[in-house]
Design a protein around this motif. Structure first.
Motif, PDB file in Angstrom:
ATOM      1  N   UNK A  57       1.894   2.380  12.293  1.00 15.96           N
ATOM      2  CA  UNK A  57       3.024   3.068  11.672  1.00 15.96           C
ATOM      3  C   UNK A  57       2.768   3.375  10.206  1.00 15.96           C
ATOM      4  N   UNK A  58       2.120   2.434   9.499  1.00 12.19           N
ATOM      5  CA  UNK A  58       1.790   2.660   8.087  1.00 12.19           C
ATOM      6  C   UNK A  58       0.797   3.805   7.934  1.00 12.19           C
ATOM      7  N   UNK A  59      -0.206   3.836   8.809  1.00 11.33           N
ATOM      8  CA  UNK A  59      -1.176   4.928   8.755  1.00 11.33           C
ATOM      9  C   UNK A  59      -0.498   6.269   9.022  1.00 11.33           C
ATOM     10  N   UNK A  60       0.413   6.282   9.987  1.00 14.28           N
ATOM     11  CA  UNK A  60       1.138   7.529  10.281  1.00 14.28           C
ATOM     12  C   UNK A  60       1.993   7.939   9.091  1.00 14.28           C
ATOM     13  N   UNK A  61       2.631   6.964   8.451  1.00 17.44           N
ATOM     14  CA  UNK A  61       3.436   7.269   7.267  1.00 17.44           C
ATOM     15  C   UNK A  61       2.561   7.822   6.148  1.00 17.44           C
ATOM     16  N   UNK A  62       1.336   7.301   6.030  1.00 17.28           N
ATOM     17  CA  UNK A  62       0.419   7.804   5.001  1.00 17.28           C
ATOM     18  C   UNK A  62       0.050   9.254   5.260  1.00 17.28           C
ATOM     19  N   UNK A  63      -0.203   9.582   6.514  1.00 19.48           N
ATOM     20  CA  UNK A  63      -0.535  10.972   6.852  1.00 19.48           C
ATOM     21  C   UNK A  63       0.661  11.879   6.570  1.00 19.48           C
ATOM     22  N   UNK A 117       3.104   7.562  -3.942  1.00 18.53           N
ATOM     23  CA  UNK A 117       3.829   8.115  -5.086  1.00 18.53           C
ATOM     24  C   UNK A 117       2.954   8.242  -6.328  1.00 18.53           C
ATOM     25  N   UNK A 118       1.719   7.747  -6.247  1.00 15.61           N
ATOM     26  CA  UNK A 118       0.818   7.794  -7.401  1.00 15.61           C
ATOM     27  C   UNK A 118       0.120   9.141  -7.486  1.00 15.61           C
ATOM     28  N   UNK A 119      -0.441   9.575  -6.363  1.00 15.36           N
ATOM     29  CA  UNK A 119      -1.155  10.851  -6.351  1.00 15.36           C
ATOM     30  C   UNK A 119      -1.381  11.257  -4.904  1.00 15.36           C
ATOM     31  N   UNK A 120      -1.523  12.549  -4.692  1.00 14.89           N
ATOM     32  CA  UNK A 120      -1.638  13.054  -3.331  1.00 14.89           C
ATOM     33  C   UNK A 120      -2.922  12.636  -2.641  1.00 14.89           C
ATOM     34  N   UNK A 121      -3.901  12.113  -3.378  1.00 10.59           N
ATOM     35  CA  UNK A 121      -5.160  11.712  -2.754  1.00 10.59           C
ATOM     36  C   UNK A 121      -5.192  10.244  -2.343  1.00 10.59           C
ATOM     37  N   UNK A 122      -4.066   9.540  -2.474  1.00 12.70           N
ATOM     38  CA  UNK A 122      -4.045   8.105  -2.154  1.00 12.70           C
ATOM     39  C   UNK A 122      -3.711   7.811  -0.697  1.00 12.70           C
ATOM     40  N   UNK A 123      -3.319   8.814   0.058  1.00 12.26           N
ATOM     41  CA  UNK A 123      -3.016   8.596   1.478  1.00 12.26           C
ATOM     42  C   UNK A 123      -4.167   7.962   2.241  1.00 12.26           C
ATOM     43  N   UNK A 124      -5.403   8.450   2.089  1.00 12.58           N
ATOM     44  CA  UNK A 124      -6.521   7.821   2.797  1.00 12.58           C
ATOM     45  C   UNK A 124      -6.714   6.353   2.443  1.00 12.58           C
ATOM     46  N   UNK A 125      -6.405   5.956   1.206  1.00  9.82           N
ATOM     47  CA  UNK A 125      -6.507   4.544   0.848  1.00  9.82           C
ATOM     48  C   UNK A 125      -5.464   3.720   1.595  1.00  9.82           C
ATOM     49  N   UNK A 126      -4.269   4.265   1.753  1.00  9.75           N
ATOM     50  CA  UNK A 126      -3.232   3.579   2.536  1.00  9.75           C
ATOM     51  C   UNK A 126      -3.698   3.431   3.980  1.00  9.75           C
ATOM     52  N   UNK A 127      -4.303   4.466   4.536  1.00 10.44           N
ATOM     53  CA  UNK A 127      -4.824   4.392   5.901  1.00 10.44           C
ATOM     54  C   UNK A 127      -5.902   3.312   5.991  1.00 10.44           C
ATOM     55  N   UNK A 128      -6.749   3.212   4.977  1.00  7.24           N
ATOM     56  CA  UNK A 128      -7.796   2.197   4.983  1.00  7.24           C
ATOM     57  C   UNK A 128      -7.206   0.796   4.962  1.00  7.24           C
ATOM     58  N   UNK A 129      -6.167   0.571   4.149  1.00 14.93           N
ATOM     59  CA  UNK A 129      -5.497  -0.733   4.144  1.00 14.93           C
ATOM     60  C   UNK A 129      -4.917  -1.024   5.524  1.00 14.93           C
ATOM     61  N   UNK A 130      -4.297  -0.027   6.136  1.00 17.00           N
ATOM     62  CA  UNK A 130      -3.730  -0.205   7.472  1.00 17.00           C
ATOM     63  C   UNK A 130      -4.816  -0.533   8.492  1.00 17.00           C
ATOM     64  N   UNK A 136       0.809  -1.217   0.000  1.00 16.91           N
ATOM     65  CA  UNK A 136       0.000   0.000   0.000  1.00 16.91           C
ATOM     66  C   UNK A 136       0.846   1.273   0.000  1.00 16.91           C
ATOM     67  N   UNK A 137       2.015   1.244   0.590  1.00 19.24           N
ATOM     68  CA  UNK A 137       2.802   2.472   0.743  1.00 19.24           C
ATOM     69  C   UNK A 137       3.192   3.136  -0.573  1.00 19.24           C
ATOM     70  N   UNK A 138       3.548   2.383  -1.638  1.00 25.91           N
ATOM     71  CA  UNK A 138       3.864   3.069  -2.905  1.00 25.91           C
ATOM     72  C   UNK A 138       2.709   3.862  -3.504  1.00 25.91           C
ATOM     73  N   UNK A 139       1.492   3.659  -3.007  1.00 23.41           N
ATOM     74  CA  UNK A 139       0.373   4.469  -3.485  1.00 23.41           C
ATOM     75  C   UNK A 139       0.618   5.956  -3.227  1.00 23.41           C
TER      76      UNK A 139
END
Length: 492
Positions: A218-224, A184-197, A179-182
């Motif tokens: 930690x992944x959610x924090x990295x997404x934020x 690098x795709x677009x600035x709106x993908x952080x919430x999706x990473x949080x959802x996976x976490x 999920x973390x490479x998301x």
């Protein structure tokens, strides 16, 4: 008698399978989705928005520079944080042509098909996995990406598929990593990473539970943090020091509307939800994987910008692998007879909503039309006109002509709203375009011919040489404009 084989939180027990069938599914999807993208190009229906923009980005990356677009008139990291578009640059380095981006995009989408097929095959068997992969490939969200030129979101699709596959099989560390490479795709993908976490946090079990949950936090924090950093880069790189995402999605460019009643194209917000739900036969929401789709749907429904409610664009692409793998998660718990019946119902629902979406689209390739298999006369005219102009010319082109000129020229967009500087004007007189009606283009050509400006014509593609490099824009018949006088009126 119970129809379920396992409780909802049961760990997956995948069967080891050969890779060959999944590679074949990916190869078939690649061929189909490449054709869908190239069919639009061949028919002369590609646009400067967005193929031209991404082609100029690819040119920059391939030349060792950060992405810039003359069409947008700004560094692209000042519009969206999408470093992943360097992959388009790699495609351009191999084949310096806008069609290379279409091929790269098809590869990314085909990779997601391979992941979905392999996961389904491990849990459902050969026949069901083929059906699930076919439905995913033909789903409106995937096809819309392929048929609408190119978009950076194509790179999110395989990453979401890999993350959801790992969640389904309780490989939670792998899900978090994919999920973390998301970011690098677009600035709106952080919430999706949080959802996976969040899903990984909820699914964590056993002796490793505490460690996995810490990794999820930690992944959610990295997404934020990654999202904040992305916004900071955009603000820094944007010439006006703004974040366009905020202005477009939440600044009220479109009139606010009742949540479930109205939109510009006559479709209510509720249709978005119903279409997404029906694509998975409604049952996919029984899987915890469905939570991964929530952020994308929420920001779209919250935005006053009506295009985000529509199912005719590329915004549902990230949701499609969630739906497909959530379907797998639900089906794997059922007994074979129930599974087959339910999958048949899901297939009917998915095909029905996707077909309805295609019917409402502005362009869907027709495999019976020869012009979708090889460059049409319109495309050949635009390419021939590009070859007629001096290499490296500064060209103001309308949206339809723009992408066909980019390989040889510096292209800007010729509209009735924004002045640009150019040596040549190039228009495609077949159709209306973004900010340039066919009537307006024809009226302008008549005026410029009357003034004696040199023209180059190839069928419906026409270029006009300006008396000198200067400001140009498209004056529409009977329309007043506060824009500065164009160079053909002011002279040199």
């Amino acid at each position: 008698m119970s129809t379920t084989a396992a409780p909802p939180d049961a760990p997956a027990t995948p069967v080891r399978t050969r890779r060959g069938p999944s590679l074949l599914a990916a190869a078939l999807a690649f061929a189909a989705l490449t054709w869908v993208g190239l069919a639009r190009w061949n028919a002369g229906r590609s646009g400067a928005f967005d193929l031209g923009v991404f082609a100029q980005s690819a040119q920059s990356w391939a030349s060792g520079r950060l992405p810039y677009s003359d069409i947008r008139g700004l560094p692209l990291l000042g519009e969206h944080f999408s470093p992943v578009t360097v992959l388009f640059g790699a495609g351009w380095w191999v084949w310096p042509d806008p069609r290379s981006l279409i091929v790269v995009q098809a590869l990314a989408l085909a990779a997601a098909v391979g992941v979905v097929h392999a996961t389904a095959r491990r849990h459902l068997g050969a026949g069901a996995s083929a059906v699930v992969a076919a439905l995913f490939t033909a789903s409106y969200g995937v096809v819309n990406v392929a048929r609408l030129d190119v978009h950076e979101v194509c790179f999110a699709v395989p990453l979401v598929a890999l993350a959801c596959s790992a969640l389904l099989e309780r490989r939670l560390r792998a899900a978090l990593a994919w999920s973390l490479p998301l970011l690098l795709v677009k600035e709106d993908q952080g919430p999706t990473v949080v959802a996976v976490a969040a899903v990984a946090f909820l699914l964590a079990r056993g002796a490793d539970r505490r460690r996995v949950r810490l990794l999820a936090v930690g992944t959610a924090a990295a997404a934020v943090a990654g999202t904040v950093l992305a916004f900071a880069v955009i603000w820094w790189a944007n010439p006006d020091s703004v974040v366009p995402l905020f202005e477009l999605r939440f600044a009220g460019e479109a009139a606010p509307a009742e949540p479930l009643t109205w939109s510009a194209d006559g479709q209510p917000r509720a249709e978005l939800l119903l279409t997404v739900l029906a694509t998975g036969g409604f049952v996919w929401v029984r899987s915890p994987l469905a939570l991964v789709a929530v952020p994308t749907l929420l920001w779209r429904l919250a935005s006053p910008y009506e295009s985000y409610w529509s199912t005719r664009f590329h915004y549902d692409a990230v949701v499609m692998p969630v739906v497909a793998l959530a379907v797998v998660d639900v089906l794997r718990r059922l007994r074979p007879r129930v599974r087959r019946a339910l999958l048949a119902g899901i297939a009917v629902a998915s095909v029905t909503v996707s077909a309805g979406t295609y019917r409402a689209a502005n362009f869907v390739a027709d495999p019976l039309d020869a012009d979708t298999w090889r460059p049409s006369a319109a495309t050949r005219d635009l390419q021939a006109l590009s070859a007629d102009l001096p290499a490296g010319s500064l060209v103001a082109a309308d949206n339809g002509a723009g992408p066909y000129l980019i390989t040889r020229h510096t292209v800007r967009i010729f509209t009735n709203t924004d002045p640009v500087t150019a040596d040549w004007i190039v228009v495609d007189t077949r159709i209306d375009g973004a900010g340039a009606t066919r009537a307006g283009k024809l009226a302008l050509l008549e005026e410029l011919r009357g003034l004696g400006h040199p023209t180059v014509e190839r069928g419906t593609a026409v270029a006009v040489e300006l008396p000198c490099r200067g400001t140009v824009w498209l004056p529409e018949p009977g329309r007043e404009s506060p824009l500065p006088p164009p160079v053909w009126e002011t002279g040199c």
